[in-house]
Enzyme design. Structure first.
Site, mmCIF file in Angstrom:
data_model
loop_
_atom_site.group_PDB
_atom_site.id
_atom_site.type_symbol
_atom_site.label_atom_id
_atom_site.label_comp_id
_atom_site.label_asym_id
_atom_site.label_seq_id
_atom_site.Cartn_x
_atom_site.Cartn_y
_atom_site.Cartn_z
ATOM 1 N N LEU A 76 0.797 -1.223 0.000
ATOM 2 C CA LEU A 76 0.000 0.000 0.000
ATOM 3 C C LEU A 76 0.835 1.281 0.000
ATOM 4 O O LEU A 76 0.298 2.371 0.204
ATOM 5 C CB LEU A 76 -0.977 -0.020 1.184
ATOM 6 C CG LEU A 76 -1.952 -1.196 1.161
ATOM 7 C CD1 LEU A 76 -2.813 -1.210 2.413
ATOM 8 C CD2 LEU A 76 -2.806 -1.192 -0.092
ATOM 9 N N CYS A 77 2.134 1.154 -0.244
ATOM 10 C CA CYS A 77 2.999 2.344 -0.320
ATOM 11 C C CYS A 77 2.828 3.042 -1.666
ATOM 12 O O CYS A 77 2.693 2.392 -2.699
ATOM 13 C CB CYS A 77 4.468 1.957 -0.158
ATOM 14 S SG CYS A 77 4.943 1.638 1.527
ATOM 15 N N ASP A 129 24.086 -11.688 3.050
ATOM 16 C CA ASP A 129 24.263 -12.490 1.844
ATOM 17 C C ASP A 129 25.731 -12.594 1.445
ATOM 18 O O ASP A 129 26.211 -13.673 1.099
ATOM 19 C CB ASP A 129 23.448 -11.897 0.689
ATOM 20 C CG ASP A 129 23.625 -12.700 -0.587
ATOM 21 O OD1 ASP A 129 23.422 -13.929 -0.545
ATOM 22 O OD2 ASP A 129 23.979 -12.103 -1.627
#
Length: 163
Positions: A76-77, A129
């Site tokens: 919803l941004c 990572d």
């Protein structure tokens, strides 16, 4: 039904907030987070000898890229035209950690808190990572908003400590 949560309408359904009537103002947000690791892992990062290369340089670019993709990740941004994203990493040998600090800025109708928080998370995930081959026990935490400015709510700053 009235909710203090702006992403729900009067019937309780999720919706994208209408920011069309809001004034365009300068908006800024600062977020932070930390990744803790073994001392040897931190030494690899600091020396620049990690197998995958410049860990913090790659993490900085990843954080900036993530800030620009926040609307693709958080349902919803609003898509935001960012005017500046600054990413700083600080290594701390006393705690065997790296802190990420992100400042995001725009001139628009909605804030940039989510962009700053997303950038922090992805920056720290990139460190994970790049170093997971030597340290799978790294811990990401303490991610939070430190400050926001702009809009009708003006300045907000986090308390010095988190309960």
């Amino acid at each position: 039904m009235t909710s203090p949560l702006t992403h729900f309408d009067a019937t309780g359904q999720a919706h994208m907030v209408d920011v069309g009537a809001k004034d365009e103002t300068a908006r800024m947000a600062v977020a932070t987070g930390t990744i803790r690791m073994r001392p040897e892992t931190l030494a690899l990062i600091q020396s620049g000898t990690a197998k995958k290369g410049d860990v913090l340089g790659v993490a900085r670019i990843a954080a900036i890229m993530a800030s620009k993709r926040t609307a693709d990740l958080i349902p919803l941004c609003h898509p935001i035209a960012l005017t500046r994203v600054a990413v700083e990493f600080t290594a701390d040998s006393a705690t065997n950690s790296v802190q990420c600090l992100v400042r995001a800025e725009t001139h628009g109708r909605t804030g940039v808190e989510m962009e700053a928080l997303t950038a922090v998370q992805v920056g720290l995930l990139t460190i994970y990572d790049m170093c997971k081959a030597v340290d799978r026990g790294m811990v990401i935490g303490d991610v939070r908003l430190l400050e926001k400015q702009g809009g009708k709510s003006g300045l907000w700053q986090a308390a010095a400590t988190v309960d």
